[in-house]
Design an enzyme around this catalytic site. Sequence first.
Site, mmCIF file in Angstrom:
data_model
loop_
_atom_site.group_PDB
_atom_site.id
_atom_site.type_symbol
_atom_site.label_atom_id
_atom_site.label_comp_id
_atom_site.label_asym_id
_atom_site.label_seq_id
_atom_site.Cartn_x
_atom_site.Cartn_y
_atom_site.Cartn_z
ATOM 1 N N ARG A 121 32.516 17.932 16.040
ATOM 2 C CA ARG A 121 33.168 19.182 15.629
ATOM 3 C C ARG A 121 34.172 18.885 14.524
ATOM 4 O O ARG A 121 35.383 18.872 14.732
ATOM 5 C CB ARG A 121 33.804 19.859 16.843
ATOM 6 C CG ARG A 121 32.734 20.531 17.699
ATOM 7 C CD ARG A 121 33.255 21.183 18.931
ATOM 8 N NE ARG A 121 32.458 22.366 19.241
ATOM 9 C CZ ARG A 121 32.601 23.082 20.338
ATOM 10 N NH1 ARG A 121 33.510 22.754 21.223
ATOM 11 N NH2 ARG A 121 31.841 24.131 20.549
ATOM 12 N N GLN A 126 30.367 22.108 10.454
ATOM 13 C CA GLN A 126 30.506 23.436 11.045
ATOM 14 C C GLN A 126 29.199 24.223 11.053
ATOM 15 O O GLN A 126 28.902 24.937 12.009
ATOM 16 C CB GLN A 126 31.589 24.233 10.314
ATOM 17 C CG GLN A 126 33.006 23.792 10.661
ATOM 18 C CD GLN A 126 34.054 24.623 9.946
ATOM 19 O OE1 GLN A 126 33.760 25.306 8.970
ATOM 20 N NE2 GLN A 126 35.279 24.573 10.429
ATOM 21 N N SER A 132 29.380 26.062 19.161
ATOM 22 C CA SER A 132 30.279 27.149 18.768
ATOM 23 C C SER A 132 29.516 28.447 18.536
ATOM 24 O O SER A 132 29.951 29.524 18.961
ATOM 25 C CB SER A 132 31.061 26.768 17.509
ATOM 26 O OG SER A 132 32.007 25.752 17.794
ATOM 27 N N TYR A 227 41.857 18.987 23.149
ATOM 28 C CA TYR A 227 41.730 19.022 24.602
ATOM 29 C C TYR A 227 43.009 18.492 25.246
ATOM 30 O O TYR A 227 43.644 17.570 24.736
ATOM 31 C CB TYR A 227 40.547 18.169 25.077
ATOM 32 C CG TYR A 227 39.218 18.681 24.608
ATOM 33 C CD1 TYR A 227 38.517 19.619 25.343
ATOM 34 C CD2 TYR A 227 38.661 18.227 23.407
ATOM 35 C CE1 TYR A 227 37.291 20.098 24.906
ATOM 36 C CE2 TYR A 227 37.433 18.705 22.959
ATOM 37 C CZ TYR A 227 36.755 19.633 23.724
ATOM 38 O OH TYR A 227 35.553 20.106 23.285
#
Length: 381
Positions: A121, A126, A132, A227
């Site tokens: 990511r 992208q 996503s 995260y």
Amino acid sequence: MKIGVLKESRLHENRVALTPDTSKQLINKGFEINIQSGAGLSSFFSDDDYRTAGAKVLSAPEEVLQSEVLLKVNAPTPEEIAQMTEGSACISLLYAHTQPQLVHAFNMGKITSFAMDAVPRISRAQKMDALSSQANIAGYKAVILAADYLGKIFPLMMTAAGTISPARVLIFGAGVAGLQAVATAKRLGAVVEVSDVRPETREQVESLGGKFLTVEGAETVKTQGGYAREVSEEFLQKQKELIQKKIKEADIVITTALVMGKKSPVLVTAEMVRSMKDGSVIVDLAVESGGNCELSEYNKTVRKHGVTIVGEANLPSLIPVNASQLYSVNISALLLHLANPEGFHLDREEEITRGCLITCGGQLVHEFTRSILQTQPAVPA
């Protein structure tokens, strides 16, 4: 290079790996497309649509499996892998760290495999980020499903017979799916609150009109790569107390929390479900990896303690046209990064290639997958 596209065999799967439009773009670049007859029907793309795009429609899946590279949404079955040509390649969602038998089958056939779910990511990847794109669809559909099951409307409504209060939506997690759920619920007129252990997501939530639930001590939570890495017991207790209060007020709860390589955390306990209002709805987007709600059931919608709990495991498949369109762009972008019409040109030190290459030359080469599978019993030869 010949590209093969099979009809997806997973139960209730309506998506297709390549749409006619993307097929045409690849054909214009010099690729050949072999697609199984009927592969796009569940996504409302006919065989004639593919023929018009320049693809070759084949009746027998065995013929499609002789292509140099197989593109799929879901991982191929062991039977499909056994019919692939040795040295060919497969690109699909694999979640290989949860499927040692799949890795074994690829290695036995010396199939080079790339995982759409393992694409890094990063900014330049992208366009290849299928997680996503599909999470966006899932976040939207979660709200629509919840609205369908809820016995009241979303927006504030003033009528001659009185005023109707807006629905209250509580969302766990401000990732891609969670943020799309915020945007969709706000468009429908709901009051939206969001809980996330990462304080940096507050700005995104508020930019969409949601209220970010702040837990005292959130500023001390350490994150890495987006995260949460270190969360104290004291913080978790404060977060639980806040959630217990808010969940009693919610009409709809949407949970989106996933942990790579592990079972999803339980965020909504049976006790919390019992405390919710009669007629409220929970949509558990993490049900496929164990579920965020203790009472969720895989691929089932159940009613417990007066609460409807939606455990639909494949929400993107319920909007197959758009989900397929987005996935098709993702997978073709990755293919074009890895190959040209003459064949693959792999640089295994390049970040995107290294991140998504799972097996090559009969060996498991993906570091994360290897680290997870090493802790599991060996797969018999």
